[in-house]
Design a protein around this motif. Structure first.
Motif, mmCIF file in Angstrom:
data_model
loop_
_atom_site.group_PDB
_atom_site.id
_atom_site.type_symbol
_atom_site.label_atom_id
_atom_site.label_comp_id
_atom_site.label_asym_id
_atom_site.label_seq_id
_atom_site.Cartn_x
_atom_site.Cartn_y
_atom_site.Cartn_z
ATOM 1 N N ARG A 168 0.827 -1.206 0.000
ATOM 2 C CA ARG A 168 0.000 0.000 0.000
ATOM 3 C C ARG A 168 0.866 1.261 0.000
ATOM 4 N NH1 ARG A 168 -3.973 2.426 4.668
ATOM 5 N NH2 ARG A 168 -4.908 4.055 3.362
ATOM 6 N N HIS A 169 1.957 1.243 0.780
ATOM 7 C CA HIS A 169 2.860 2.402 0.826
ATOM 8 C C HIS A 169 3.464 2.666 -0.551
ATOM 9 C CE1 HIS A 169 5.877 5.191 2.344
ATOM 10 N NE2 HIS A 169 6.815 4.465 1.723
ATOM 11 N N LYS A 173 2.849 5.927 -3.146
ATOM 12 C CA LYS A 173 3.955 6.714 -3.706
ATOM 13 C C LYS A 173 3.851 6.783 -5.225
ATOM 14 C CE LYS A 173 6.407 7.887 -0.087
ATOM 15 N NZ LYS A 173 6.616 9.321 0.259
ATOM 16 N N VAL A 174 3.494 5.651 -5.849
ATOM 17 C CA VAL A 174 3.357 5.621 -7.307
ATOM 18 C C VAL A 174 2.177 6.480 -7.762
ATOM 19 C CG1 VAL A 174 2.795 4.137 -9.281
ATOM 20 C CG2 VAL A 174 4.501 3.394 -7.600
ATOM 21 N N THR A 177 2.719 10.125 -8.238
ATOM 22 C CA THR A 177 3.403 10.557 -9.465
ATOM 23 C C THR A 177 2.419 10.761 -10.614
ATOM 24 O OG1 THR A 177 3.846 8.308 -10.314
ATOM 25 C CG2 THR A 177 5.436 9.247 -8.741
ATOM 26 N N ARG A 178 1.133 10.468 -10.364
ATOM 27 C CA ARG A 178 0.043 10.649 -11.316
ATOM 28 C C ARG A 178 0.275 9.925 -12.656
ATOM 29 N NH1 ARG A 178 -3.487 14.143 -9.474
ATOM 30 N NH2 ARG A 178 -4.440 14.506 -11.502
ATOM 31 N N PRO A 179 0.428 8.599 -12.609
ATOM 32 C CA PRO A 179 0.564 7.840 -13.866
ATOM 33 C C PRO A 179 -0.689 8.003 -14.723
ATOM 34 C CG PRO A 179 0.098 6.370 -12.021
ATOM 35 C CD PRO A 179 0.379 7.711 -11.427
ATOM 36 N N LYS A 190 6.630 -2.072 -10.604
ATOM 37 C CA LYS A 190 7.688 -3.063 -10.829
ATOM 38 C C LYS A 190 9.041 -2.518 -10.421
ATOM 39 C CE LYS A 190 9.700 -6.031 -14.404
ATOM 40 N NZ LYS A 190 9.679 -6.397 -15.853
ATOM 41 N N ASP A 191 9.266 -1.229 -10.688
ATOM 42 C CA ASP A 191 10.529 -0.595 -10.298
ATOM 43 C C ASP A 191 10.734 -0.614 -8.786
ATOM 44 O OD1 ASP A 191 11.078 -0.066 -12.935
ATOM 45 O OD2 ASP A 191 10.346 2.010 -12.872
ATOM 46 N N SER A 192 9.630 -0.720 -8.038
ATOM 47 C CA SER A 192 9.690 -0.788 -6.567
ATOM 48 C C SER A 192 9.485 -2.219 -6.062
ATOM 49 C CB SER A 192 8.629 0.139 -5.956
ATOM 50 O OG SER A 192 8.900 1.492 -6.260
#
Length: 290
Positions: A168-169, A173-174, A177-179, A190-192
């Motif tokens: 969830r954290h 965060k993702v 970044t407003r994807p 995936k990067d995280s």
């Protein structure tokens, strides 16, 4: 206890599997049947099924799975009782039926086969039979004081509490970044080190997402209610500048493919979007015109 169910056409092969002696199979229930072998039972089913040639998936197959602990403590009489009560819950009494217990693994489970065609030649309505099987099994577990699915799920979620918090954290965060697309969101997760797996049904409809992290595999709603499929897609579509309900898409691009949104999911997204529009209007002091 978990219940699963669906309609099948392969009556003989299924009953033969249920009777498999390599799985320590034992008959725990038998209704309106005289046969002593899978072949004889199948022939008796076919006699009744011949009254309704339009129905091809004319046998109902169920699996009843108590928890490992409950199953280990159950004898034949108790397994017959849960099967009989399950059939009553499903409104399948007074039909040909046979049930076998398999104890070849730690997880004791019962295979139940019921003639979908009644003695009157009418076919049993199998709409939503999977979901109805789950509810019926849960009702039986409640009646008999067995461990229920929701209790097992809650124990599982407690055991995976730290993974849920971490996923969830990372998700929050993702999202900050407003994807603007699902692919962008999945890539950033995936990067995280969180793998996002879309759940797509046979009709090419996106149902939601699973999240894999540090050995845990959870549905979005199991991580947190804000991570259900409709919530996440709603967030991303708003980032893509969808601001009115009529702009809610019926399909989305996902990994170079176009997937459909179910009407239920689209409705949930529209509802959440309307709430956001109202909230922004109240915050800015704007009137809402309808």
């Amino acid at each position: 206890m978990i219940g699963k169910g669906h309609s099948i056409a392969s009556t003989g092969a299924s009953i033969d599997y249920g009777w498999n002696q390599e799985k320590d199979a034992e008959v725990v229930l038998k209704e309106y049947l005289a046969g002593e072998t899978p072949k004889e039972i199948t022939e008796e089913f076919k006699i009744i099924q011949s009254q309704n040639e339009r129905c091809t998936q004319n046998t109902l197959s169920f699996i009843l799975s108590p928890t490992v602990k409950d199953g280990q403590e159950m004898g034949k009489a108790q397994l017959k009782e849960i099967t009989s009560r399950f059939l009553k819950e499903m409104e399948l009494k007074n039909r040909q039926a046979i049930a076998f217990v398999h104890r070849d693994k730690a997880h004791t489970h019962v295979h139940v086969y019921v003639n979908r065609i009644g003695f009157d030649g009418k076919a049993y309505n199998d709409s939503f039979i999977g979901k109805r099987s789950q509810i019926a099994a849960d009702n039986v577990a409640k009646e008999l004081g067995l461990t229920r699915v929701r209790e097992v799920q809650q124990e599982k979620l407690q055991e995976l509490k730290w993974q849920r918090l971490a996923i969830r954290h990372i998700n929050n965060k993702v999202i900050e970044t407003r994807p603007k697309s699902l692919d962008e969101y999945i890539g950033k997760m995936k990067d995280s080190n969180v793998k996002v797996i879309p759940s797509i049904n046979k009709s090419n409809q996106l149902q939601g997402f699973r999240f894999e992290y540090k050995g845990a595999s959870l549905k979005g709603s199991e991580v947190h209610r804000s991570m259900s499929g409709s919530k996440l897609i709603g967030e991303i579509t708003q980032n893509a500048k969808f601001t009115r309900m009529k702009e809610v898409p019926n399909s989305l691009k996902l990994m170079d493919k176009t997937v459909q949104l179910s009407s239920n999911m689209a409705a949930k997204i529209a509802k959440d979007l309307l709430k956001q529009v109202i909230k922004r209007g109240l915050e800015t002091g704007m009137g809402m015109g309808f």
